[in-house]
Design a protein around this motif. Structure first.
Motif, mmCIF file in Angstrom:
data_model
loop_
_atom_site.group_PDB
_atom_site.id
_atom_site.type_symbol
_atom_site.label_atom_id
_atom_site.label_comp_id
_atom_site.label_asym_id
_atom_site.label_seq_id
_atom_site.Cartn_x
_atom_site.Cartn_y
_atom_site.Cartn_z
ATOM 1 N N GLN A 1 58.410 18.577 -38.690
ATOM 2 C CA GLN A 1 57.672 17.673 -37.790
ATOM 3 C C GLN A 1 56.465 18.383 -37.158
ATOM 4 O OE1 GLN A 1 60.295 15.479 -35.226
ATOM 5 N NE2 GLN A 1 58.764 13.920 -34.864
ATOM 6 N N ALA A 2 56.650 19.625 -36.742
ATOM 7 C CA ALA A 2 55.533 20.371 -36.114
ATOM 8 C C ALA A 2 54.392 20.569 -37.116
ATOM 9 C CB ALA A 2 56.027 21.718 -35.596
ATOM 10 N N GLN A 3 54.743 20.891 -38.361
ATOM 11 C CA GLN A 3 53.716 21.109 -39.400
ATOM 12 C C GLN A 3 52.980 19.814 -39.717
ATOM 13 O OE1 GLN A 3 56.823 22.242 -39.323
ATOM 14 N NE2 GLN A 3 57.098 24.141 -40.477
ATOM 15 N N LEU A 4 53.707 18.697 -39.753
ATOM 16 C CA LEU A 4 53.069 17.407 -40.031
ATOM 17 C C LEU A 4 52.197 16.956 -38.857
ATOM 18 C CD1 LEU A 4 56.110 15.714 -41.807
ATOM 19 C CD2 LEU A 4 53.942 16.323 -42.899
ATOM 20 N N ASP A 5 52.653 17.250 -37.638
ATOM 21 C CA ASP A 5 51.842 16.927 -36.452
ATOM 22 C C ASP A 5 50.553 17.750 -36.430
ATOM 23 O OD1 ASP A 5 53.494 14.963 -35.457
ATOM 24 O OD2 ASP A 5 54.593 16.308 -34.108
ATOM 25 N N GLU A 6 50.654 18.996 -36.895
ATOM 26 C CA GLU A 6 49.454 19.845 -36.940
ATOM 27 C C GLU A 6 48.442 19.280 -37.945
ATOM 28 O OE1 GLU A 6 48.091 24.426 -37.754
ATOM 29 O OE2 GLU A 6 50.237 24.054 -37.440
ATOM 30 N N LEU A 7 48.930 18.806 -39.084
ATOM 31 C CA LEU A 7 48.031 18.167 -40.058
ATOM 32 C C LEU A 7 47.391 16.925 -39.442
ATOM 33 C CD1 LEU A 7 50.094 18.370 -43.381
ATOM 34 C CD2 LEU A 7 47.920 19.511 -42.920
ATOM 35 N N LYS A 8 48.171 16.181 -38.694
ATOM 36 C CA LYS A 8 47.668 14.962 -38.035
ATOM 37 C C LYS A 8 46.545 15.300 -37.057
ATOM 38 C CE LYS A 8 49.922 10.866 -36.069
ATOM 39 N NZ LYS A 8 49.265 9.853 -36.876
ATOM 40 N N SER A 9 46.678 16.439 -36.376
ATOM 41 C CA SER A 9 45.639 16.826 -35.406
ATOM 42 C C SER A 9 44.344 17.264 -36.099
ATOM 43 C CB SER A 9 46.151 17.946 -34.495
ATOM 44 O OG SER A 9 46.224 19.165 -35.213
ATOM 45 N N LYS A 10 44.436 17.643 -37.372
ATOM 46 C CA LYS A 10 43.256 18.148 -38.095
ATOM 47 C C LYS A 10 42.639 17.121 -39.048
ATOM 48 C CE LYS A 10 44.724 22.965 -37.906
ATOM 49 N NZ LYS A 10 45.382 24.057 -38.626
ATOM 50 N N LEU A 11 43.446 16.158 -39.482
ATOM 51 C CA LEU A 11 42.957 15.154 -40.436
ATOM 52 C C LEU A 11 42.896 13.795 -39.744
ATOM 53 C CD1 LEU A 11 45.144 16.263 -43.480
ATOM 54 C CD2 LEU A 11 42.659 16.539 -43.285
ATOM 55 N N PRO A 12 41.683 13.218 -39.603
ATOM 56 C CA PRO A 12 41.534 12.001 -38.795
ATOM 57 C C PRO A 12 42.304 10.792 -39.329
ATOM 58 C CG PRO A 12 39.470 12.556 -39.917
ATOM 59 C CD PRO A 12 40.385 13.715 -40.098
ATOM 60 N N HIS A 13 42.571 10.741 -40.659
ATOM 61 C CA HIS A 13 43.234 9.559 -41.228
ATOM 62 C C HIS A 13 44.573 9.915 -41.882
ATOM 63 C CE1 HIS A 13 39.347 7.806 -40.453
ATOM 64 N NE2 HIS A 13 38.774 8.636 -41.288
ATOM 65 N N PHE A 14 45.261 10.890 -41.331
ATOM 66 C CA PHE A 14 46.573 11.261 -41.876
ATOM 67 C C PHE A 14 47.671 10.583 -41.062
ATOM 68 C CE2 PHE A 14 50.278 14.256 -41.710
ATOM 69 C CZ PHE A 14 50.708 14.075 -43.021
ATOM 70 N N GLU A 15 48.570 9.901 -41.759
ATOM 71 C CA GLU A 15 49.725 9.281 -41.090
ATOM 72 C C GLU A 15 50.973 9.695 -41.850
ATOM 73 O OE1 GLU A 15 49.307 5.043 -41.302
ATOM 74 O OE2 GLU A 15 47.231 5.117 -40.610
ATOM 75 N N TYR A 16 52.064 9.900 -41.118
ATOM 76 C CA TYR A 16 53.317 10.191 -41.811
ATOM 77 C C TYR A 16 54.469 9.441 -41.155
ATOM 78 C CZ TYR A 16 54.958 13.419 -38.154
ATOM 79 O OH TYR A 16 55.403 13.955 -36.968
ATOM 80 N N SER A 17 55.483 9.161 -41.955
ATOM 81 C CA SER A 17 56.683 8.484 -41.444
ATOM 82 C C SER A 17 57.914 9.083 -42.087
ATOM 83 C CB SER A 17 56.670 6.997 -41.811
ATOM 84 O OG SER A 17 55.539 6.354 -41.300
ATOM 85 N N TYR A 18 58.937 9.316 -41.279
ATOM 86 C CA TYR A 18 60.253 9.632 -41.829
ATOM 87 C C TYR A 18 60.931 8.297 -42.128
ATOM 88 C CZ TYR A 18 59.691 14.428 -40.115
ATOM 89 O OH TYR A 18 59.242 15.703 -39.895
ATOM 90 N N VAL A 19 61.598 8.222 -43.275
ATOM 91 C CA VAL A 19 62.328 7.002 -43.641
ATOM 92 C C VAL A 19 63.798 7.401 -43.774
ATOM 93 C CG1 VAL A 19 62.544 5.122 -45.300
ATOM 94 C CG2 VAL A 19 60.296 6.173 -44.907
ATOM 95 N N LEU A 20 64.642 6.870 -42.887
ATOM 96 C CA LEU A 20 66.047 7.299 -42.826
ATOM 97 C C LEU A 20 66.974 6.294 -43.505
ATOM 98 C CD1 LEU A 20 64.769 9.323 -40.922
ATOM 99 C CD2 LEU A 20 66.614 8.911 -39.286
ATOM 100 N N SER A 21 67.772 6.790 -44.449
ATOM 101 C CA SER A 21 68.695 5.887 -45.154
ATOM 102 C C SER A 21 69.985 5.662 -44.370
ATOM 103 C CB SER A 21 69.007 6.426 -46.552
ATOM 104 O OG SER A 21 69.607 7.698 -46.480
ATOM 105 N N ARG A 22 70.357 6.624 -43.498
ATOM 106 C CA ARG A 22 71.569 6.447 -42.675
ATOM 107 C C ARG A 22 71.284 6.817 -41.222
ATOM 108 N NH1 ARG A 22 75.985 9.381 -46.657
ATOM 109 N NH2 ARG A 22 75.459 8.206 -48.532
ATOM 110 N N PRO A 23 70.380 6.089 -40.588
ATOM 111 C CA PRO A 23 70.004 6.452 -39.217
ATOM 112 C C PRO A 23 71.087 6.074 -38.214
ATOM 113 C CG PRO A 23 68.926 4.412 -39.825
ATOM 114 C CD PRO A 23 69.690 4.855 -41.036
#
Length: 239
Positions: free
Chosen positions: A157-179
């Motif tokens: 999550q920290a690594q993906l958030d860092e990419l989000k802070s550097k790339l203006p159009h980057f979005e990510y989602s976790y998709v949970l099969s058994r949340p």
């Protein structure tokens, strides 16, 4: 001609979850290791009787601009020989690899939108693409869907958030099969969320990495039902 065996020392080990381990490795026996984003290496897993090592494939999870170091993500597999070997490592050991292998490269010039769909440790290939190409292509619309079982399997999550802070159009989602009942994010499987992406009106390239069933479902939808050009759908199965 025999393949060059690259020897890498473990600089550090990160256990992200109970089943995901990351090794940070540094080359010791060659001047450099050249690979292209999206490629994988073969880990030589020693066997107890000193017989021929077992070979296991792992996608590189770090930037292709670093010729001396890379990191790899491992997902534990019950009774797996490589799992046994990797989870017994303490750090400082020397590991042997051959490679690079694989032909799933980042397609250039890129399309306006890039969709990454991955499961488990399949995230590794997509992190490699993003880290290798972000400076060259900072303005693309990147969307990443990361399929895992439950909240305890969330990592990077920290690594993906860092990419989000550097790339203006980057979005990510976790998709949970058994949340759990309290999970408010995306549920089910990554292939269930294709309908929420506008890929018919925006030039888009898909990269799929991970579970073979997910890849089969996504390809069926994109290629057979939607009629997308197969040069816009790239996949690597981790089974």
């Amino acid at each position: 001609m025999s393949r060059v065996v690259f020897e890498y020392k473990i600089n550090s080990i990160t256990d992200h979850t109970e089943t995901i381990r990351e090794l940070h490795l540094e080359l010791t026996n060659q001047p450099e290791f050249n690979f292209k984003a999206g490629q994988f290496v073969m880990l030589h897993v020693p066997v107890p009787d000193g017989g021929k090592a077992l070979l296991r494939a792992y996608s590189i999870a770090s930037s292709d601009q670093d010729k001396k170091k890379f990191s790899l993500l491992f997902k534990s597999v019950e009774t797996g020989k490589a799992t046994e070997y990797v989870w017994a490592l303490k750090g400082d050991e020397i590991l042997k690899f051959t490679g690079p292998f694989g032909k799933v490269f980042f397609q250039e010039p890129p399309t306006e939108q890039i969709i990454f769909l991955n499961t488990g440790s399949g995230l590794s290939q997509h992190m490699c693409f993003l880290l290798s190409k972000m400076n060259q292509y900072p303005n693309l619309k990147y969307k990443l869907f990361f399929g895992i079982r439950s909240e305890k399997d969330i990592y990077f999550q920290a690594q993906l958030d860092e990419l989000k802070s550097k790339l203006p159009h980057f979005e990510y989602s976790y998709v949970l099969s058994r949340p759990s009942d309290s999970w408010t994010g995306k549920k089910g499987y990554v292939q269930n969320h294709l309908s929420g992406i506008d890929y018919k009106n925006i030039p888009t390239t898909f990269y799929l990495c991970g579970n073979g069933a997910m890849i089969k479902d996504v390809k069926h939808q994109l290629l057979e039902i939607d009629g997308l050009d197969k040069t816009k759908v790239w996949s690597e199965a981790f089974d």
